[in-house]
Design a protein around this motif. Structure first.
Motif, PDB file in Angstrom:
ATOM      1  N   GLU A   1       0.861  -1.172   0.166  1.00 35.87           N
ATOM      2  CA  GLU A   1      -0.062  -0.008  -0.052  1.00 35.87           C
ATOM      3  C   GLU A   1       0.793   1.200  -0.156  1.00 35.87           C
ATOM      4  N   PRO A   2       0.759   2.239  -0.583  1.00 29.95           N
ATOM      5  CA  PRO A   2       1.243   3.586  -0.870  1.00 29.95           C
ATOM      6  C   PRO A   2       1.068   3.935   0.331  1.00 29.95           C
ATOM      7  N   GLU A   3       2.471   5.012   0.764  1.00 29.63           N
ATOM      8  CA  GLU A   3       2.349   5.573   1.922  1.00 29.63           C
ATOM      9  C   GLU A   3       3.250   6.891   1.768  1.00 29.63           C
ATOM     10  N   VAL A   4       2.931   7.824   2.705  1.00 36.57           N
ATOM     11  CA  VAL A   4       3.620   9.138   2.888  1.00 36.57           C
ATOM     12  C   VAL A   4       4.730   8.831   3.645  1.00 36.57           C
ATOM     13  N   THR A   5       6.015   9.077   3.008  1.00 41.53           N
ATOM     14  CA  THR A   5       7.326   9.117   3.800  1.00 41.53           C
ATOM     15  C   THR A   5       7.996  10.659   4.292  1.00 41.53           C
ATOM     16  N   GLN A   6       8.719  10.515   5.145  1.00 41.79           N
ATOM     17  CA  GLN A   6       9.182  11.816   5.751  1.00 41.79           C
ATOM     18  C   GLN A   6      10.629  11.507   6.323  1.00 41.79           C
ATOM     19  N   THR A   7      11.546  12.448   5.930  1.00 44.60           N
ATOM     20  CA  THR A   7      12.945  12.494   6.282  1.00 44.60           C
ATOM     21  C   THR A   7      13.408  13.902   6.663  1.00 44.60           C
ATOM     22  N   PRO A   8      14.156  13.703   7.841  1.00 46.28           N
ATOM     23  CA  PRO A   8      14.644  12.750   8.495  1.00 46.28           C
ATOM     24  C   PRO A   8      13.549  12.189   9.630  1.00 46.28           C
ATOM     25  N   SER A   9      13.894  11.282  10.475  1.00 47.74           N
ATOM     26  CA  SER A   9      12.677  10.924  11.587  1.00 47.74           C
ATOM     27  C   SER A   9      13.120  11.807  12.638  1.00 47.74           C
ATOM     28  N   HIS A  10      14.229  12.237  12.920  1.00 44.22           N
ATOM     29  CA  HIS A  10      14.590  12.977  14.040  1.00 44.22           C
ATOM     30  C   HIS A  10      15.653  14.189  13.501  1.00 44.22           C
ATOM     31  N   GLN A  11      15.333  15.388  13.735  1.00 40.88           N
ATOM     32  CA  GLN A  11      16.412  16.332  13.446  1.00 40.88           C
ATOM     33  C   GLN A  11      16.563  17.138  14.519  1.00 40.88           C
ATOM     34  N   VAL A  12      17.681  17.352  15.056  1.00 40.71           N
ATOM     35  CA  VAL A  12      18.462  18.185  16.263  1.00 40.71           C
ATOM     36  C   VAL A  12      19.086  19.529  15.545  1.00 40.71           C
ATOM     37  N   THR A  13      18.888  20.605  16.220  1.00 43.53           N
ATOM     38  CA  THR A  13      19.237  21.713  15.578  1.00 43.53           C
ATOM     39  C   THR A  13      19.327  22.814  16.343  1.00 43.53           C
ATOM     40  N   GLN A  14      20.302  23.785  16.188  1.00 45.23           N
ATOM     41  CA  GLN A  14      20.474  25.047  17.252  1.00 45.23           C
ATOM     42  C   GLN A  14      19.617  26.002  16.903  1.00 45.23           C
ATOM     43  N   ILE A  20      15.189  22.153   7.142  1.00 45.75           N
ATOM     44  CA  ILE A  20      14.268  21.524   6.080  1.00 45.75           C
ATOM     45  C   ILE A  20      13.745  20.279   6.338  1.00 45.75           C
ATOM     46  N   LEU A  21      12.530  20.302   6.277  1.00 44.63           N
ATOM     47  CA  LEU A  21      11.856  18.871   6.610  1.00 44.63           C
ATOM     48  C   LEU A  21      11.384  18.366   5.341  1.00 44.63           C
ATOM     49  N   ARG A  22      11.556  17.041   5.096  1.00 46.05           N
ATOM     50  CA  ARG A  22      11.418  16.609   3.675  1.00 46.05           C
ATOM     51  C   ARG A  22      10.037  15.597   3.751  1.00 46.05           C
ATOM     52  N   CYS A  23       9.332  15.518   2.542  1.00 49.78           N
ATOM     53  CA  CYS A  23       8.308  14.726   2.859  1.00 49.78           C
ATOM     54  C   CYS A  23       8.025  14.374   1.143  1.00 49.78           C
ATOM     55  N   VAL A  24       7.688  12.800   1.008  1.00 52.65           N
ATOM     56  CA  VAL A  24       7.396  12.267  -0.460  1.00 52.65           C
ATOM     57  C   VAL A  24       5.839  11.938  -0.223  1.00 52.65           C
ATOM     58  N   PRO A  25       4.907  12.579  -0.678  1.00 54.25           N
ATOM     59  CA  PRO A  25       3.338  12.503  -0.798  1.00 54.25           C
ATOM     60  C   PRO A  25       3.225  10.969  -1.516  1.00 54.25           C
ATOM     61  N   ILE A  26       1.990  10.718  -1.464  1.00 54.57           N
ATOM     62  CA  ILE A  26       1.708   9.543  -2.236  1.00 54.57           C
ATOM     63  C   ILE A  26       1.457   9.860  -3.766  1.00 54.57           C
ATOM     64  N   SER A  27       1.903   9.196  -4.817  1.00 51.44           N
ATOM     65  CA  SER A  27       2.300   9.781  -6.084  1.00 51.44           C
ATOM     66  C   SER A  27       1.010  10.206  -6.798  1.00 51.44           C
ATOM     67  N   ASN A  28      -0.028   9.780  -6.506  1.00 47.36           N
ATOM     68  CA  ASN A  28      -1.038  10.422  -7.267  1.00 47.36           C
ATOM     69  C   ASN A  28      -2.053  11.293  -6.677  1.00 47.36           C
ATOM     70  N   HIS A  29      -1.305  11.838  -5.527  1.00 50.99           N
ATOM     71  CA  HIS A  29      -2.234  12.764  -4.658  1.00 50.99           C
ATOM     72  C   HIS A  29      -1.726  14.171  -5.296  1.00 50.99           C
ATOM     73  N   LEU A  30      -2.595  15.363  -4.963  1.00 47.65           N
ATOM     74  CA  LEU A  30      -2.682  16.362  -5.422  1.00 47.65           C
ATOM     75  C   LEU A  30      -2.418  17.577  -4.571  1.00 47.65           C
ATOM     76  N   TYR A  31      -2.865  16.980  -3.201  1.00 47.15           N
ATOM     77  CA  TYR A  31      -3.101  18.095  -2.256  1.00 47.15           C
ATOM     78  C   TYR A  31      -2.421  17.838  -0.931  1.00 47.15           C
ATOM     79  N   PHE A  32      -1.467  18.829  -0.303  1.00 48.65           N
ATOM     80  CA  PHE A  32      -0.418  18.379   0.575  1.00 48.65           C
ATOM     81  C   PHE A  32      -0.646  19.154   1.738  1.00 48.65           C
ATOM     82  N   TYR A  33      -0.188  18.906   2.748  1.00 47.09           N
ATOM     83  CA  TYR A  33      -0.248  19.747   4.058  1.00 47.09           C
ATOM     84  C   TYR A  33       0.895  19.399   5.100  1.00 47.09           C
ATOM     85  N   TRP A  34       0.909  20.283   6.050  1.00 44.80           N
ATOM     86  CA  TRP A  34       1.870  20.062   6.976  1.00 44.80           C
ATOM     87  C   TRP A  34       0.994  20.338   8.442  1.00 44.80           C
ATOM     88  N   TYR A  35       1.309  19.627   9.500  1.00 49.03           N
ATOM     89  CA  TYR A  35       0.769  19.772  10.522  1.00 49.03           C
ATOM     90  C   TYR A  35       1.956  19.634  11.588  1.00 49.03           C
TER      91      TYR A  35
END
Lengths: 115, 111
Positions: A1-14, A20-35
């Motif tokens: 089953e296709p899924e949304v992926t995100q990288t990195p799983s954990h980011q520590v910064t000062q 920059i947080l990265r996401c790969v949405p499901i390929s045929n999806h057209l509408y994207f969100y951040w929460y």
């Protein structure tokens, strides 16, 4: 089953650094969100993105935040100068259609820790 | 302002017993209502939604929810709980502003 992926799983910064947080949405999806979800608090809407532009954004999504779809697959959230209070879990989501009645598919999240 | 309330932080139920996770909402206009579930180290997974039509909606894994307009509620139910249902459950509503989530209810099903 296709899924949304995100990288990195954990980011520590000062504080003050850009992230920059990265996401790969499901390929045929057209509408994207951040929460985001601050530890122990509610999941909060940040921004929605359709057709290469922001559709809606919350008051949290101020000038420090930006989103981009730099290519056909990635969707990014940039925080220009991080603050301690930006520490949270950030979730990316996508939906197949441009309408809020459609369910959203969420990624596993990126935990951002600002020190 | 749009809001969602999940009055219980934690619900405990014995395996095989029916379960209910409560949700009430406040919204202008007709609501779109959703239930999502979150397992450890995973993103939120869609369970079911109410947009229009029958007040009783059925979703994944045997879950269902009833939209009650007069009580502004959308409680999640399952006739017979499984240990594998143990997770964090979120109710969400969309009115005339973007999706608003409740704070979540942790369901623990005990064998």
């Amino acid at each position: 089953e296709p899924e949304v992926t995100q990288t990195p799983s954990h980011q520590v910064t000062q504080m003050g650094q850009e992230v920059i947080l990265r996401c790969v949405p499901i390929s045929n999806h057209l509408y994207f969100y951040w929460y985001r979800q601050i530890l122990g608090q509610k999941v909060e809407f940040l921004v929605s993105f359709y057709n290469n532009e922001i559709s809606e954004k919350s008051e949290i999504f101020d000038d420090q935040f930006s989103v981009e779809r730099p290519d056909g697959s990635n969707f990014t959230l940039k925080i220009r100068s991080t603050k301690l209070e930006d520490s949270a879990m950030y979730f990316c989501a996508s939906s197949v259609q441009h309408h809020w009645s459609y369910e959203q598919y969420f990624g596993p999240g990126t935990r951002l820790t600002v020190t | 302002a749009q809001s969602v309330a999940q009055p219980e932080d934690q619900v405990n139920v014995a395996e095989g017993n029916p379960l209910t996770v409560k949700c009430t909402y406040s919204v202008s206009g007709n609501p779109y209502l959703f239930w999502y579930v979150q397992y450890p180290n995973r993103g939120l997974q869609f369970l079911l939604k109410y947009i229009t039509g029958d007040n009783l909606v059925k979703g994944s894994y045997g879950f269902e929810a009833e939209f009650n307009k007069s009580q502004t509620s959308f409680h999640l139910k399952k006739p017979s709980a499984l240990v594998s249902d143990s997770a964090l459950y979120f109710c969400a509503v969309r009115g005339n502003t973007p999706l608003v989530f409740g704070k979540g209810t942790r369901l623990s099903v005990i064998a």
